[in-house]
Design a protein around this motif. Sequence first.
Motif, PDB file in Angstrom:
ATOM      1  N   UNK A 312     -15.464 -12.111   2.644  1.00  7.78           N
ATOM      2  CA  UNK A 312     -14.785 -13.320   2.028  1.00  7.78           C
ATOM      3  C   UNK A 312     -13.701 -13.628   0.257  1.00  7.78           C
ATOM      4  N   UNK A 313     -15.355 -13.144  -0.692  1.00  2.00           N
ATOM      5  CA  UNK A 313     -14.940 -12.261  -1.412  1.00  2.00           C
ATOM      6  C   UNK A 313     -13.549 -11.449  -2.089  1.00  2.00           C
ATOM      7  N   UNK A 314     -14.012 -10.760  -1.656  1.00  2.00           N
ATOM      8  CA  UNK A 314     -13.263  -9.237  -1.028  1.00  2.00           C
ATOM      9  C   UNK A 314     -11.598  -9.609  -0.564  1.00  2.00           C
ATOM     10  N   UNK A 315     -11.609 -10.455   0.569  1.00  2.00           N
ATOM     11  CA  UNK A 315     -10.477 -11.006   1.111  1.00  2.00           C
ATOM     12  C   UNK A 315      -9.563 -11.942   0.514  1.00  2.00           C
ATOM     13  N   UNK A 322      -1.333  -9.572   1.358  1.00  2.82           N
ATOM     14  CA  UNK A 322      -0.877  -9.067   2.795  1.00  2.82           C
ATOM     15  C   UNK A 322      -0.016 -10.534   3.651  1.00  2.82           C
ATOM     16  N   UNK A 323      -0.932 -11.683   3.520  1.00  3.32           N
ATOM     17  CA  UNK A 323      -0.577 -12.598   3.843  1.00  3.32           C
ATOM     18  C   UNK A 323       0.670 -12.878   3.717  1.00  3.32           C
ATOM     19  N   UNK A 324       1.356 -13.260   2.587  1.00  7.48           N
ATOM     20  CA  UNK A 324       3.045 -13.853   1.713  1.00  7.48           C
ATOM     21  C   UNK A 324       3.699 -12.120   2.606  1.00  7.48           C
ATOM     22  N   UNK A 325       3.364 -10.892   3.070  1.00  9.39           N
ATOM     23  CA  UNK A 325       4.123 -10.208   3.314  1.00  9.39           C
ATOM     24  C   UNK A 325       4.468 -10.416   4.790  1.00  9.39           C
ATOM     25  N   UNK A 326       2.878 -10.631   5.438  1.00 13.48           N
ATOM     26  CA  UNK A 326       3.590 -10.698   6.946  1.00 13.48           C
ATOM     27  C   UNK A 326       4.649 -11.855   7.069  1.00 13.48           C
ATOM     28  N   UNK A 327       4.141 -12.983   6.211  1.00 14.39           N
ATOM     29  CA  UNK A 327       4.448 -14.961   6.236  1.00 14.39           C
ATOM     30  C   UNK A 327       6.581 -13.729   6.505  1.00 14.39           C
ATOM     31  N   UNK A 328       6.593 -13.119   5.184  1.00 12.43           N
ATOM     32  CA  UNK A 328       8.273 -12.583   5.049  1.00 12.43           C
ATOM     33  C   UNK A 328       8.278 -11.684   5.911  1.00 12.43           C
TER      34      UNK A 328
END
Length: 372
Positions: A312-315, A322-328
Amino acid sequence: ELLIDVEDKLIRKKYVSSLDIEILAAKLTHVETTEDLKLAETILEKFRHTPEALDFQQSLAYSLIRNYLDLGQKERLLPILNDKVKYGIFLDRFSANLLLNAFLLEKKYKEAAQVCIDLMLQDQDDDQLTRALGLNACYNYYLIATEEDFKNTIVEEDDEDIVKVKVQFVRNLTNDDHYDLMDKRKLLGKTIAYLTRDANNSSLYSLQILGNILYKKFGRVCDILQTILDNAQLQVDEGIMKILEKELDAYVYNPEESKENLPQSAYRRLELIPEAARDIIKEKLLPQLRERNKIVSLDLKQFVETNLIDQAKLADKRDTSKHEQQINIWSRERQEQFDDQIHRFVIEQKKTNLMERLRLLEERDELLNFFE
């Protein structure tokens, strides 16, 4: 109101775009009753069986998961995820992590394990955080599960509701040991083995052995034990070895049961039969493990907790971007869908206008030629 409009389009026009369904999923937080949720699920089921379902976007699953979580209705997602033909919802890494985290926070390990089994069947857990969440869920569920939990329940329907219709049916002549797998214990075991397939330490190898014990793949256990023997850095948990010995001693070959089972698919890997694996483990591998002091006490429960915290710390560092890129990406895809729908609407309007003009011309022509 949106639910009624979409349902009306499905019934009256026989057409609903995937964009309509995405908008519906995004607005689910505004529903007021479970009846509205049932209606939304019915619409999703009907949409799944239309040609427009080919444009099904992964962002729909994400919206659905988030909104069901916001509504406190995450348990309703389990039958939806389980029935791919009916609903066609496949988790991506982000929605899977959200759902697993929600169940784990409430210590609902059984439900979380069901999500993990779904991911295993779809071969979808390349994300390390998903693996850590899944391993935590599956191992904790194994610790609390009872024999009753592993029994296959058959839902009996009332005779009045059963309507038998003769249809063409292709029988399954082999067992692929994956989608054909119905035994709950084996499904849990295969999931644990799958989540630990890239094991690189003693705890993960021990959990991998546990998974294969539950999965009844004693030949694979032989391979793992040999790997541990060949690596000076690896050891195995004594609790897992006790479970292994107990399972090996309890195993009895049942020829009648074997006859009832479907033959193995030609595409499945060859496995050592349990009797042969038992002899190798008990007569060769176990004595060597004891001789080399490879069997030790490992705190696997603590390991799955610590492993999850570390991942979780690494994530936190890598997954936000990556999440922002996927949302875009999803936003861009939705915009493309919207533009395409507008384009189709304009074409349809032009067709309608042309047909109307043609009708008027025909009427005028009829008037002009009335006396001819």
